[in-house]
Motif scaffolding. Structure first.
Motif, PDB file in Angstrom:
ATOM      1  N   ALA A 276       0.746  -1.143   0.015  1.00 23.86           N
ATOM      2  CA  ALA A 276       0.116   0.109   0.215  1.00 23.86           C
ATOM      3  C   ALA A 276       0.630   1.109  -0.492  1.00 23.86           C
ATOM      4  CB  ALA A 276      -0.813   0.368   1.475  1.00 23.86           C
ATOM      5  N   ALA A 277       2.029   0.761   0.538  1.00 27.34           N
ATOM      6  CA  ALA A 277       2.972   2.598   0.856  1.00 27.34           C
ATOM      7  C   ALA A 277       3.514   2.324   0.126  1.00 27.34           C
ATOM      8  CB  ALA A 277       3.725   2.252   2.533  1.00 27.34           C
ATOM      9  N   ALA A 278       4.139   1.224  -1.050  1.00 30.57           N
ATOM     10  CA  ALA A 278       5.079   1.715  -2.165  1.00 30.57           C
ATOM     11  C   ALA A 278       4.887   1.235  -3.198  1.00 30.57           C
ATOM     12  CB  ALA A 278       6.316   1.448  -1.251  1.00 30.57           C
ATOM     13  N   GLY A 279       4.128   0.298  -3.142  1.00 30.31           N
ATOM     14  CA  GLY A 279       3.365  -0.090  -4.340  1.00 30.31           C
ATOM     15  C   GLY A 279       3.157  -0.178  -5.598  1.00 30.31           C
ATOM     16  N   GLY A 280       1.987   1.130  -5.890  1.00 36.76           N
ATOM     17  CA  GLY A 280       2.405   1.929  -7.335  1.00 36.76           C
ATOM     18  C   GLY A 280       1.363   1.337  -8.217  1.00 36.76           C
ATOM     19  N   GLU A 281       1.080   1.948  -8.893  1.00 35.85           N
ATOM     20  CA  GLU A 281       0.278   2.372 -10.317  1.00 35.85           C
ATOM     21  C   GLU A 281      -0.930   2.201  -9.819  1.00 35.85           C
ATOM     22  OE1 GLU A 281       1.533  -1.256 -12.711  1.00 35.85           O
ATOM     23  OE2 GLU A 281       2.851   0.146 -14.027  1.00 35.85           O
ATOM     24  N   ASP A 282      -1.388   2.473  -8.704  1.00 31.85           N
ATOM     25  CA  ASP A 282      -3.195   2.539  -8.005  1.00 31.85           C
ATOM     26  C   ASP A 282      -3.614   3.970  -9.013  1.00 31.85           C
ATOM     27  OD1 ASP A 282      -3.004   0.312  -6.313  1.00 31.85           O
ATOM     28  OD2 ASP A 282      -1.636   1.675  -5.003  1.00 31.85           O
ATOM     29  N   TYR A 283      -2.792   4.468  -9.325  1.00 31.04           N
ATOM     30  CA  TYR A 283      -3.106   5.653 -10.260  1.00 31.04           C
ATOM     31  C   TYR A 283      -4.732   6.875  -9.728  1.00 31.04           C
ATOM     32  CZ  TYR A 283      -0.656   3.419 -13.661  1.00 31.04           C
ATOM     33  OH  TYR A 283       0.759   3.177 -14.303  1.00 31.04           O
ATOM     34  N   GLU A 284      -4.373   6.503  -7.969  1.00 28.41           N
ATOM     35  CA  GLU A 284      -4.952   6.967  -7.322  1.00 28.41           C
ATOM     36  C   GLU A 284      -4.702   8.500  -7.447  1.00 28.41           C
ATOM     37  OE1 GLU A 284      -8.401   6.186  -5.662  1.00 28.41           O
ATOM     38  OE2 GLU A 284      -7.769   4.001  -6.268  1.00 28.41           O
ATOM     39  N   LEU A 285      -5.871   9.596  -6.374  1.00 34.88           N
ATOM     40  CA  LEU A 285      -4.126  10.896  -6.961  1.00 34.88           C
ATOM     41  C   LEU A 285      -4.082  11.487  -5.167  1.00 34.88           C
ATOM     42  CD1 LEU A 285      -7.326  13.533  -9.090  1.00 34.88           C
ATOM     43  CD2 LEU A 285      -5.109  11.663  -9.337  1.00 34.88           C
ATOM     44  N   LEU A 286      -2.928  11.658  -5.494  1.00 31.56           N
ATOM     45  CA  LEU A 286      -2.547  12.724  -4.401  1.00 31.56           C
ATOM     46  C   LEU A 286      -2.081  13.791  -4.288  1.00 31.56           C
ATOM     47  CD1 LEU A 286      -0.755  11.704  -1.173  1.00 31.56           C
ATOM     48  CD2 LEU A 286       1.405  11.718  -3.073  1.00 31.56           C
ATOM     49  N   PHE A 287      -2.808  14.472  -3.181  1.00 29.96           N
ATOM     50  CA  PHE A 287      -2.684  15.502  -2.881  1.00 29.96           C
ATOM     51  C   PHE A 287      -2.876  16.871  -1.318  1.00 29.96           C
ATOM     52  CE2 PHE A 287      -7.050  14.410  -3.234  1.00 29.96           C
ATOM     53  CZ  PHE A 287      -7.586  15.785  -1.957  1.00 29.96           C
ATOM     54  N   THR A 288      -1.723  17.703  -1.746  1.00 32.32           N
ATOM     55  CA  THR A 288      -2.009  17.958  -0.533  1.00 32.32           C
ATOM     56  C   THR A 288      -3.203  19.547  -0.480  1.00 32.32           C
ATOM     57  OG1 THR A 288      -0.012  20.060  -1.824  1.00 32.32           O
ATOM     58  CG2 THR A 288       0.403  17.986  -0.533  1.00 32.32           C
ATOM     59  N   ALA A 289      -3.028  20.092   0.704  1.00 29.27           N
ATOM     60  CA  ALA A 289      -4.362  21.141   0.795  1.00 29.27           C
ATOM     61  C   ALA A 289      -4.464  21.954   1.976  1.00 29.27           C
ATOM     62  CB  ALA A 289      -5.782  20.652   0.905  1.00 29.27           C
ATOM     63  N   ARG A 290      -4.884  23.502   2.079  1.00 32.25           N
ATOM     64  CA  ARG A 290      -5.352  23.989   3.323  1.00 32.25           C
ATOM     65  C   ARG A 290      -6.097  23.192   4.490  1.00 32.25           C
ATOM     66  NH1 ARG A 290      -0.707  25.768   3.901  1.00 32.25           N
ATOM     67  NH2 ARG A 290      -0.855  27.125   5.971  1.00 32.25           N
ATOM     68  N   PRO A 291      -5.345  23.514   5.843  1.00 37.86           N
ATOM     69  CA  PRO A 291      -6.102  23.054   6.602  1.00 37.86           C
ATOM     70  C   PRO A 291      -7.925  23.544   6.673  1.00 37.86           C
ATOM     71  CG  PRO A 291      -4.409  23.246   7.880  1.00 37.86           C
ATOM     72  CD  PRO A 291      -4.017  23.602   5.910  1.00 37.86           C
ATOM     73  N   GLU A 292      -7.639  24.710   6.254  1.00 38.25           N
ATOM     74  CA  GLU A 292      -9.282  24.999   6.302  1.00 38.25           C
ATOM     75  C   GLU A 292     -10.670  24.560   5.483  1.00 38.25           C
ATOM     76  OE1 GLU A 292      -6.472  28.220   5.002  1.00 38.25           O
ATOM     77  OE2 GLU A 292      -6.513  26.887   6.093  1.00 38.25           O
ATOM     78  N   HIS A 293     -10.015  24.063   4.081  1.00 35.94           N
ATOM     79  CA  HIS A 293     -10.700  23.120   3.426  1.00 35.94           C
ATOM     80  C   HIS A 293     -10.889  22.014   3.511  1.00 35.94           C
ATOM     81  CE1 HIS A 293      -8.454  26.587   0.649  1.00 35.94           C
ATOM     82  NE2 HIS A 293      -9.542  27.201   0.483  1.00 35.94           N
ATOM     83  N   ALA A 294     -10.344  21.578   4.311  1.00 36.84           N
ATOM     84  CA  ALA A 294     -10.773  20.481   4.828  1.00 36.84           C
ATOM     85  C   ALA A 294     -11.914  19.872   4.972  1.00 36.84           C
ATOM     86  CB  ALA A 294      -9.961  19.384   5.814  1.00 36.84           C
ATOM     87  N   GLY A 295     -13.020  20.314   5.026  1.00 35.68           N
ATOM     88  CA  GLY A 295     -14.337  19.890   5.112  1.00 35.68           C
ATOM     89  C   GLY A 295     -15.347  20.499   3.562  1.00 35.68           C
ATOM     90  N   LYS A 296     -14.780  21.038   2.759  1.00 42.97           N
ATOM     91  CA  LYS A 296     -14.521  21.661   1.272  1.00 42.97           C
ATOM     92  C   LYS A 296     -14.537  20.020   1.262  1.00 42.97           C
ATOM     93  CE  LYS A 296     -15.368  26.181   1.450  1.00 42.97           C
ATOM     94  NZ  LYS A 296     -14.286  27.295   0.319  1.00 42.97           N
ATOM     95  N   ILE A 297     -13.529  19.476   1.095  1.00 44.86           N
ATOM     96  CA  ILE A 297     -12.630  18.678   0.412  1.00 44.86           C
ATOM     97  C   ILE A 297     -13.324  16.805   0.572  1.00 44.86           C
ATOM     98  CG2 ILE A 297     -11.350  16.455   0.297  1.00 44.86           C
ATOM     99  CD1 ILE A 297      -8.746  19.782   0.233  1.00 44.86           C
ATOM    100  N   GLU A 298     -13.796  17.012   1.895  1.00 43.83           N
ATOM    101  CA  GLU A 298     -14.993  15.840   2.369  1.00 43.83           C
ATOM    102  C   GLU A 298     -16.482  15.691   1.792  1.00 43.83           C
ATOM    103  OE1 GLU A 298     -17.277  14.091   6.285  1.00 43.83           O
ATOM    104  OE2 GLU A 298     -15.165  15.847   6.404  1.00 43.83           O
TER     105      GLU A 298
END
Length: 352
Positions: A276-298
């Protein structure tokens, strides 16, 4: 059949996806003609796939090969927040390759492109040298509103780290295929399929689904500060964001969403965390965001019907500290021998 006969064969098969959209003129001329929309930036990405490095034809059909080659490239467009518009595909084949296999390859290409309205704009074909295998080069083009592209360089200290879906499924599928398990997924599907864990893992490996809808939503909502798709592995790809942004990242290992199918195969139990941590080719999206946007992202994730999980936090880069650190619930460092895939590294593992 000859090169020109092969090109005509491809042209006939691609007729439904070689016109319309941004594509004005497709297969058959010296160059394709595309008409960009006013106010949009052009996205372009290229992947080179070599037999024996990226795929193994003993367990990958030519149909599956076409599907994966296209899906992987469209995933790069999704990671930038864009919409795929066109594909250019160059194919090098041994002269003895049956025409039916070429048909299967392009059937996979078209089936993977159709759900995202990507057009086959052109490409090239050539015969492989004696003893060489199959080589594929795919270029995907896309578009995004001017100045809205998601990049790897926008993460800042204090940002939260998010990943979509679950991880380790593709790597688990490759483990099964490498050790003799066989399964043919059939026609490409973008909707979830209920099936046995082993089949689910192999499907994840052979038929990945790019998250165009989620990438578009993150870009349009200006919610992500940096983004990448998980192709080399979670830790390796997070390292790319850390390098480009000049930051460090801390991941809580217990928060990484592991593929349920991976946990459902007992013989893979000892490898679950590393896959899960290092396997690769899952083609999920990994992204960063400001903490105040956590609710909007959810809320956005619920609307798009893609689960998204916070897995860590971005911090400042300091001399002597790792760019990516994994910790347990008590904050103790956990080290992985393999952080992900990297070409030209000694003793690098092969993909399937």
């Amino acid at each position: 059949m000859g090169e020109f006969g092969l090109i005509e064969r491809i042209r006939r098969r691609a007729v439904d996806l070689s016109r319309g959209g941004r594509l004005v003129l497709g297969v058959g001329d010296d160059a394709a003609v595309l008409r960009p929309r006013p106010g949009f930036d052009l996205l372009a990405t290229t992947d080179l796939l070599s037999e024996g490095v990226h795929f193994n034809l003993s367990w990958t059909s030519f149909y599956d090969l076409g599907v994966k080659a296209v899906a992987a490239n469209i995933s790069d467009i999704a990671a930038m927040g864009g919409t795929p518009t066109a594909l250019l595909i160059a194919l090098s084949l041994p002269p003895s390759t049956p025409a039916g296999r070429v048909d299967l390859f392009y059937r996979g290409v078209l089936d993977a492109a159709k759900p995202f309205s990507a057009r086959l704009a052109g490409g090239d074909t050539t015969a492989s040298p004696a003893g060489a295998g199959v080589t594929i080069c795919v270029t995907a083009l896309g578009e995004i509103e001017r100045g809205r592209a998601l990049t790897r360089s926008g993460a800042r200290p204090g940002d939260l780290i998010f990943v979509s879906g679950t991880l380790g499924g593709s790597a688990g599928g490759l483990e099964l295929l490498t050790h003799g398990t066989r399964f043919t997924p059939g026609r490409y599907r973008t909707d979830p399929v209920e099936e046995k864990p082993e089949r689910s893992l192999i499907r994840a490996h052979l038929h990945p689904v790019p998250l165009v809808v989620l990438g578009r939503a993150l870009a349009q909502g200006r919610l992500a500060t940096a983004a990448i798709d998980v192709s080399d592995g979670l830790l390796a790809d997070l390292g790319h964001i850390a390098d480009e942004s000049g930051v460090a990242a801390v991941v809580e290992i217990a928060r990484i969403p592991v593929s349920p199918a991976l946990r459902g195969v007992p013989r893979l139990g000892a490898k679950v965390e590393s896959l899960a941590a290092a396997g690769g080719e899952d083609y999920e999206l990994l992204f960063t965001a400001r903490p105040e946007h956590a609710g909007k992202i959810e809320r956005l994730a619920r609307k798009c019907r893609f689960p998204v999980a916070p897995i860590g936090r971005v911090g400042p880069r300091r001399s002597g500290t790792p760019r990516v650190q994994t910790v347990d619930a008590r904050g103790r460092t956990i080290r992985f021998e393999d952080l992900g895939y990297e070409h030209f590294r000694t003793a690098v593992r092969k993909r399937g």
